[in-house]
Enzyme design. Structure first.
Site, mmCIF file in Angstrom:
data_model
loop_
_atom_site.group_PDB
_atom_site.id
_atom_site.type_symbol
_atom_site.label_atom_id
_atom_site.label_comp_id
_atom_site.label_asym_id
_atom_site.label_seq_id
_atom_site.Cartn_x
_atom_site.Cartn_y
_atom_site.Cartn_z
ATOM 1 N N GLN A 1 -9.546 1.881 -9.797
ATOM 2 C CA GLN A 1 -10.872 1.730 -9.184
ATOM 3 C C GLN A 1 -11.968 2.221 -10.129
ATOM 4 O OE1 GLN A 1 -9.194 4.346 -6.443
ATOM 5 N NE2 GLN A 1 -9.070 2.892 -4.736
ATOM 6 N N ARG B 1 -13.061 -4.486 8.936
ATOM 7 C CA ARG B 1 -13.511 -3.989 7.626
ATOM 8 C C ARG B 1 -14.232 -5.088 6.851
ATOM 9 N NH1 ARG B 1 -8.628 -1.832 4.557
ATOM 10 N NH2 ARG B 1 -7.913 -1.224 6.606
ATOM 11 N N ARG C 1 -4.737 -4.168 -12.201
ATOM 12 C CA ARG C 1 -5.845 -4.834 -11.499
ATOM 13 C C ARG C 1 -7.030 -3.861 -11.443
ATOM 14 N NH1 ARG C 1 -4.710 -4.687 -5.502
ATOM 15 N NH2 ARG C 1 -3.262 -6.386 -5.868
ATOM 16 N N LYS D 1 0.851 -1.189 0.000
ATOM 17 C CA LYS D 1 0.000 0.000 0.000
ATOM 18 C C LYS D 1 0.891 1.244 0.000
ATOM 19 C CE LYS D 1 -4.251 -1.427 2.250
ATOM 20 N NZ LYS D 1 -4.692 -1.997 0.979
ATOM 21 N N HIS E 1 -15.109 -10.297 -6.696
ATOM 22 C CA HIS E 1 -15.784 -11.564 -6.331
ATOM 23 C C HIS E 1 -17.082 -11.722 -7.089
ATOM 24 C CE1 HIS E 1 -13.595 -9.924 -2.789
ATOM 25 N NE2 HIS E 1 -12.973 -11.059 -2.987
ATOM 26 N N GLY F 1 -13.596 -0.489 -6.141
ATOM 27 C CA GLY F 1 -13.192 0.644 -5.302
ATOM 28 C C GLY F 1 -13.744 0.491 -3.894
ATOM 29 N N ALA F 2 -12.850 0.580 -2.922
ATOM 30 C CA ALA F 2 -13.234 0.287 -1.543
ATOM 31 C C ALA F 2 -13.439 1.544 -0.697
ATOM 32 C CB ALA F 2 -12.158 -0.585 -0.905
ATOM 33 N N ASP G 1 -1.312 -1.481 -4.369
ATOM 34 C CA ASP G 1 -2.733 -1.236 -4.105
ATOM 35 C C ASP G 1 -3.041 0.242 -4.361
ATOM 36 O OD1 ASP G 1 -2.978 -3.847 -3.260
ATOM 37 O OD2 ASP G 1 -3.200 -3.376 -1.145
ATOM 38 N N MET G 2 -4.333 0.539 -4.568
ATOM 39 C CA MET G 2 -4.727 1.943 -4.721
ATOM 40 C C MET G 2 -5.542 2.352 -3.492
ATOM 41 S SD MET G 2 -4.373 4.598 -6.598
ATOM 42 C CE MET G 2 -3.928 4.181 -8.275
#
Ligand code: FAD
Length: 277
Positions: free
Chosen positions: A137, A259, A158, A73, A202, A162-163, A107-108
């Site tokens: 994202q 989370r 990837r 990250k 997923h 977006g989280a 990671d973004m």
């Protein structure tokens, strides 16, 4: 010690536990993306300590025949202390990983970090000829332009939904709109990239969409999912496609575990069932 309730989503606390997770996944045809849990360090020394761990980990992976890579990250490697600190720390990890023959994902994080992350990715992937990947994202309105920027570069991309909760001025906040953007971006990735496409989702509908695009354009791709989420599907899909499981590990597992539970209450039930069964 990692309590059993968290071990559905977290590989363990040590490098050895992470490598063991990778071995078990490989035995079932799935590759491992190992992530040392940690983010938003205000002191560069903490970023340096995590970089030391990644250097050790990629060296360990390189001495095995494991199909495993790492994902870092930006704020774990010092971005909160400044883009230069991040760039220096990332370079150190990528240099060592390249020597060891290990791929590095970036990671973004939230939208305030996108430019610095893409700049760092571009510098590293040009320097190393494609041994680095970055996450984009679909919820961010800027993503199509970012994909166009990355299309000519070596390395992998990837795509995720977006989280992070982002403001409506710069992001789609409606789930259906995010899904639409995800499909559009996948279409672009399969058309404009020679390979190196990673479907980080997923969602069975997105995986089916990717399958159709692969049949149409022949572009190589891989599927990436998180540890503890749709694992049966991961092993099943691995009979047909390259599948990688993102397996976090380390002592800072508590907020990651919360989370996962917060985003889907069934996750808590699954985790509890895993202990009682
Ligand atoms: P969702 O829209 O959450 O779900 C769609 C469908 O998928 C559901 O209807 C269901 O059928 C299925 N599904 C989803 N979750 C479950 C579950 N727990 N159990 C059973 N079925 C389920 N985000 C970032 O912002 N930055 C990153 O760097 C980043 N890296 C990621 C790396 C990987 C490998 C993955 C898988 C995700 C990453 N994410 C990242 C998170 C991502 O942005 C999404 O928040 C997360 O993946 C949820 O979106 P989804 O596409 O899985 O589908």
């Amino acid at each position: 010690m990692l309590p059993p309730i968290a071990s559905r989503f977290v590989a363990g606390e040590s490098d050895a536990a992470a490598l063991e997770r990778a071995r078990r996944l490989n035995d079932r045809g799935v590759g491992a993306i190992l992530n040392l849990l940690g983010e938003h360090y205000d002191r560069p020394e903490r970023a340096g300590a995590d970089a030391d761990t990644y250097e050790r980990l990629v060296g360990d992976i390189g001495r095995t025949d494991l199909d495993a890579c790492v994902s870092v990250k930006p704020s774990q490697l010092g971005l909160d202390a400044g883009a230069d600190t991040f760039r220096r720390t990332l370079s150190r990890v990528v240099d060592r990983a390249d020597e060891a023959g290990v791929f590095v994902w970036i990671d973004m994080e939230d939208h305030t970090t996108t430019d610095a992350t893409l700049d760092a990715f571009e510098a590293e992937t040009r320097r190393h000829g494609g041994t680095v990947g970055v996450c984009l994202q679909a919820n961010l309105r800027r993503t199509r332009a970012d994909l166009e920027r990355l299309a000519g570069l070596p390395g992998k991309v990837r795509l995720v939904k977006g989280a992070y909760d982002e403001p409506a001025e710069i992001a789609y906040t409606d789930h259906q709109r995010v899904n639409e953007a995800y499909r559009d971006h996948l279409g672009y990735l399969f058309r404009a990239f020679d390979g190196g496409v990673a479907v980080g989702s997923h969602d069975p509908a997105m995986i089916e969409h990717a399958r159709g695009l692969h049949d149409e354009y022949g572009t190589d791709f891989e599927i990436q999912m998180l540890m503890g989420v749709r694992e049966d599907a991961q092993f099943e899909l691995a009979r047909e496609f390259d599948v990688y499981q993102y397996a976090p590990y380390g002592s800072r597992w508590l907020s990651y575990f919360y989370r996962r539970v917060a985003e889907r209450k069934e996750n808590l039930a699954f985790a509890v069932r895993a202990i009682v069964n």
